[in-house]
Design a protein around this motif. Structure first.
Motif, PDB file in Angstrom:
ATOM      1  N   ALA A  10      -3.193  17.646   3.507  1.00  0.00           N
ATOM      2  CA  ALA A  10      -3.281  16.831   4.761  1.00  0.00           C
ATOM      3  C   ALA A  10      -3.282  15.229   4.248  1.00  0.00           C
ATOM      4  O   ALA A  10      -4.086  14.758   4.583  1.00  0.00           O
ATOM      5  N   PRO A  11      -2.222  14.894   3.339  1.00  0.00           N
ATOM      6  CA  PRO A  11      -2.139  13.300   3.073  1.00  0.00           C
ATOM      7  C   PRO A  11      -2.145  12.254   4.015  1.00  0.00           C
ATOM      8  O   PRO A  11      -2.684  11.262   3.651  1.00  0.00           O
ATOM      9  N   MET A  12      -1.847  12.723   5.439  1.00  0.00           N
ATOM     10  CA  MET A  12      -1.845  11.727   6.330  1.00  0.00           C
ATOM     11  C   MET A  12      -3.118  11.804   7.143  1.00  0.00           C
ATOM     12  O   MET A  12      -3.199  11.092   8.083  1.00  0.00           O
ATOM     13  N   ARG A  13      -3.871  12.618   6.810  1.00  0.00           N
ATOM     14  CA  ARG A  13      -5.283  13.075   7.974  1.00  0.00           C
ATOM     15  C   ARG A  13      -6.438  13.053   6.822  1.00  0.00           C
ATOM     16  O   ARG A  13      -7.082  13.874   6.638  1.00  0.00           O
ATOM     17  N   PRO A  14      -6.806  11.624   6.409  1.00  0.00           N
ATOM     18  CA  PRO A  14      -8.098  11.462   5.488  1.00  0.00           C
ATOM     19  C   PRO A  14      -9.279  11.638   6.333  1.00  0.00           C
ATOM     20  O   PRO A  14      -9.181  11.666   7.435  1.00  0.00           O
ATOM     21  N   VAL A  15     -10.435  11.941   5.513  1.00  0.00           N
ATOM     22  CA  VAL A  15     -11.714  11.601   6.066  1.00  0.00           C
ATOM     23  C   VAL A  15     -11.935  10.108   5.969  1.00  0.00           C
ATOM     24  O   VAL A  15     -12.019   9.647   5.033  1.00  0.00           O
ATOM     25  N   VAL A  16     -12.428   9.443   7.172  1.00  0.00           N
ATOM     26  CA  VAL A  16     -12.702   8.176   7.227  1.00  0.00           C
ATOM     27  C   VAL A  16     -14.420   7.978   7.594  1.00  0.00           C
ATOM     28  O   VAL A  16     -14.960   8.666   8.571  1.00  0.00           O
ATOM     29  N   LEU A  17     -14.811   7.058   6.810  1.00  0.00           N
ATOM     30  CA  LEU A  17     -16.258   6.550   7.081  1.00  0.00           C
ATOM     31  C   LEU A  17     -16.238   5.501   7.980  1.00  0.00           C
ATOM     32  O   LEU A  17     -15.892   4.153   7.587  1.00  0.00           O
ATOM     33  N   LEU A  24       0.961  -1.174   0.025  1.00  0.00           N
ATOM     34  CA  LEU A  24       0.114   0.157   0.028  1.00  0.00           C
ATOM     35  C   LEU A  24       0.741   1.369  -0.089  1.00  0.00           C
ATOM     36  O   LEU A  24       1.974   1.472   0.501  1.00  0.00           O
ATOM     37  N   PRO A  25       0.269   2.586  -0.368  1.00  0.00           N
ATOM     38  CA  PRO A  25       1.036   3.643  -0.472  1.00  0.00           C
ATOM     39  C   PRO A  25       1.586   3.955   0.459  1.00  0.00           C
ATOM     40  O   PRO A  25       3.027   4.433   0.649  1.00  0.00           O
ATOM     41  N   ASP A  26       1.152   3.805   1.961  1.00  0.00           N
ATOM     42  CA  ASP A  26       1.728   4.467   3.191  1.00  0.00           C
ATOM     43  C   ASP A  26       2.950   3.278   3.198  1.00  0.00           C
ATOM     44  O   ASP A  26       4.052   3.766   3.773  1.00  0.00           O
ATOM     45  N   VAL A  27       3.077   2.169   3.171  1.00  0.00           N
ATOM     46  CA  VAL A  27       4.167   1.256   3.289  1.00  0.00           C
ATOM     47  C   VAL A  27       5.397   1.577   2.337  1.00  0.00           C
ATOM     48  O   VAL A  27       6.404   1.580   2.773  1.00  0.00           O
ATOM     49  N   ALA A  28       5.090   1.900   1.080  1.00  0.00           N
ATOM     50  CA  ALA A  28       5.946   2.365  -0.069  1.00  0.00           C
ATOM     51  C   ALA A  28       6.502   3.574   0.434  1.00  0.00           C
ATOM     52  O   ALA A  28       7.837   3.706   0.532  1.00  0.00           O
ATOM     53  N   VAL A  29       5.923   4.645   1.167  1.00  0.00           N
ATOM     54  CA  VAL A  29       6.317   5.912   1.605  1.00  0.00           C
ATOM     55  C   VAL A  29       7.304   5.618   2.803  1.00  0.00           C
ATOM     56  O   VAL A  29       8.215   6.265   2.917  1.00  0.00           O
ATOM     57  N   SER A  30       6.961   4.761   3.638  1.00  0.00           N
ATOM     58  CA  SER A  30       7.631   4.371   4.804  1.00  0.00           C
ATOM     59  C   SER A  30       8.976   3.877   4.427  1.00  0.00           C
ATOM     60  O   SER A  30      10.010   4.319   4.824  1.00  0.00           O
ATOM     61  N   TYR A  31       9.035   3.038   3.208  1.00  0.00           N
ATOM     62  CA  TYR A  31      10.505   2.540   2.784  1.00  0.00           C
ATOM     63  C   TYR A  31      11.336   3.491   2.165  1.00  0.00           C
ATOM     64  O   TYR A  31      12.370   3.626   2.583  1.00  0.00           O
ATOM     65  N   ALA A  58       9.666  15.509  -1.666  1.00  0.00           N
ATOM     66  CA  ALA A  58       8.761  16.395  -2.867  1.00  0.00           C
ATOM     67  C   ALA A  58       7.803  15.287  -3.269  1.00  0.00           C
ATOM     68  O   ALA A  58       6.471  15.642  -3.329  1.00  0.00           O
ATOM     69  N   LEU A  59       7.975  13.775  -3.326  1.00  0.00           N
ATOM     70  CA  LEU A  59       6.958  12.838  -3.695  1.00  0.00           C
ATOM     71  C   LEU A  59       5.812  12.731  -2.680  1.00  0.00           C
ATOM     72  O   LEU A  59       4.529  12.556  -2.954  1.00  0.00           O
ATOM     73  N   CYS A  60       6.180  12.549  -1.454  1.00  0.00           N
ATOM     74  CA  CYS A  60       5.409  12.641  -0.212  1.00  0.00           C
ATOM     75  C   CYS A  60       4.318  13.556  -0.174  1.00  0.00           C
ATOM     76  O   CYS A  60       3.421  13.406   0.337  1.00  0.00           O
ATOM     77  N   ARG A  61       4.710  14.902  -0.676  1.00  0.00           N
ATOM     78  CA  ARG A  61       3.616  15.957  -0.772  1.00  0.00           C
ATOM     79  C   ARG A  61       2.736  15.892  -1.601  1.00  0.00           C
ATOM     80  O   ARG A  61       2.055  16.674  -1.903  1.00  0.00           O
ATOM     81  N   ARG A  62       2.991  14.875  -2.801  1.00  0.00           N
ATOM     82  CA  ARG A  62       2.107  14.957  -3.883  1.00  0.00           C
ATOM     83  C   ARG A  62       1.235  13.678  -4.118  1.00  0.00           C
ATOM     84  O   ARG A  62       0.486  13.677  -5.083  1.00  0.00           O
ATOM     85  N   ILE A  63       1.400  12.635  -3.193  1.00  0.00           N
ATOM     86  CA  ILE A  63       0.865  11.583  -3.178  1.00  0.00           C
ATOM     87  C   ILE A  63      -0.085  11.442  -1.849  1.00  0.00           C
ATOM     88  O   ILE A  63      -0.075  11.843  -0.850  1.00  0.00           O
ATOM     89  N   ALA A  64      -1.276  10.936  -2.064  1.00  0.00           N
ATOM     90  CA  ALA A  64      -2.164  10.407  -0.914  1.00  0.00           C
ATOM     91  C   ALA A  64      -1.736   9.147  -0.386  1.00  0.00           C
ATOM     92  O   ALA A  64      -1.707   7.913  -0.966  1.00  0.00           O
ATOM     93  N   LEU A  65      -1.260   9.235   0.861  1.00  0.00           N
ATOM     94  CA  LEU A  65      -0.917   7.954   1.489  1.00  0.00           C
ATOM     95  C   LEU A  65      -2.123   6.820   1.558  1.00  0.00           C
ATOM     96  O   LEU A  65      -1.780   5.579   1.888  1.00  0.00           O
TER      97      LEU A  65
END
Length: 225
Positions: A163-170, A109-116, A132-139
């Motif tokens: 706020a890519p790390m703070r999504p709206v969650v249902l 998942l994107p958050d795992v890839a970004v962590s790596y 720069a990439l982290c600021r452009r993608i949704a984790l």
């Protein structure tokens, strides 16, 4: 423009790989791995021979798997020998490889890839390109299942670009693991007490394991694709 053209054609060398290699469902043998790592050079030679693109773009294709510490391929160069465009291409390619199934390796998942990428910023990857990439993608892309620090689980309904790390969650599962009769909309940009601690492709997968498990990432396969 040169970078964009290069990334459009960066994996053209894959079409020259042995039949069936891309479709393998298990890890590659050492011989197959060596063959797969020839695709940047093969693609470079093909495009230079056809005079289809500029020399700048062709060299980016040749070096899009090179790493900052010199352990990449096919030329094993690093440091100041890698141009800014090459450093950008390397980071983008690694993210794409990690989040796409390839050579029998499942996507993460994107958050795992970004962590790596963040863990290896300044080592394998240029720090400025990773940031720069982290600021452009949704984790946590829309539809991703997430678990919150409160124990609640739900589906990402949207993400603000700021706020890519703070999504709206249902939220659909409460902190006791019980389904809610009415889903609860939680905007993490406005709720400092909640944050995402785990994610999965869907809610069923998220609920299968109660404790977070680290996703192993093999450094060789993280840079292959």
């Amino acid at each position: 423009r040169e970078l964009a053209v290069a990334m459009l054609f960066h994996d053209i060398g894959m079409i020259f790989l042995p039949d069936g290699l891309m479709q393998k469902s298990e890890p590659l043998t050492p011989e197959e791995l060596t063959a797969a790592q020839q695709h940047p050079h093969t693609g470079f030679e093909h495009l230079v021979g056809s005079q289809a693109i500029s020399s700048v773009s062709a060299n980016l294709i040749l070096r899009h798997h090179e790493l900052l510490n010199g352990t990449g391929y096919p030329q094993r160069i690093g440091g100041e020998k890698l141009s800014l465009l090459t450093r950008i291409a390397s980071v983008v390619e690694a993210y794409d490889s990690l989040t796409t199934p390839r050579f029998g390796v499942p996507a993460v998942l994107p958050d795992v890839a970004v962590s790596y990428l963040l863990a290896n910023a300044g080592k394998l990857f240029a720090k400025e390109a990773v940031v720069a990439l982290c600021r452009r993608i949704a984790l946590y892309p829309q539809g991703t299942a997430v678990k919150l620090n409160t124990g609640e689980c739900g589906i990402v309904a949207g993400v603000l670009a700021t706020a890519p790390m703070r999504p709206v969650v249902l939220v659909q599962i409460d902190h006791r693991g019980k389904p809610l009769k009415e889903p609860l909309i939680v905007d993490l940009t406005c709720d400092a007490g909640r944050n995402v601690v785990r994610s999965a492709a869907n809610l069923q997968l998220l609920l299968q394991t109660q404790e977070p498990e680290a996703t192993p990432i093999h450094p060789v396969y993280a840079n292959l694709g």
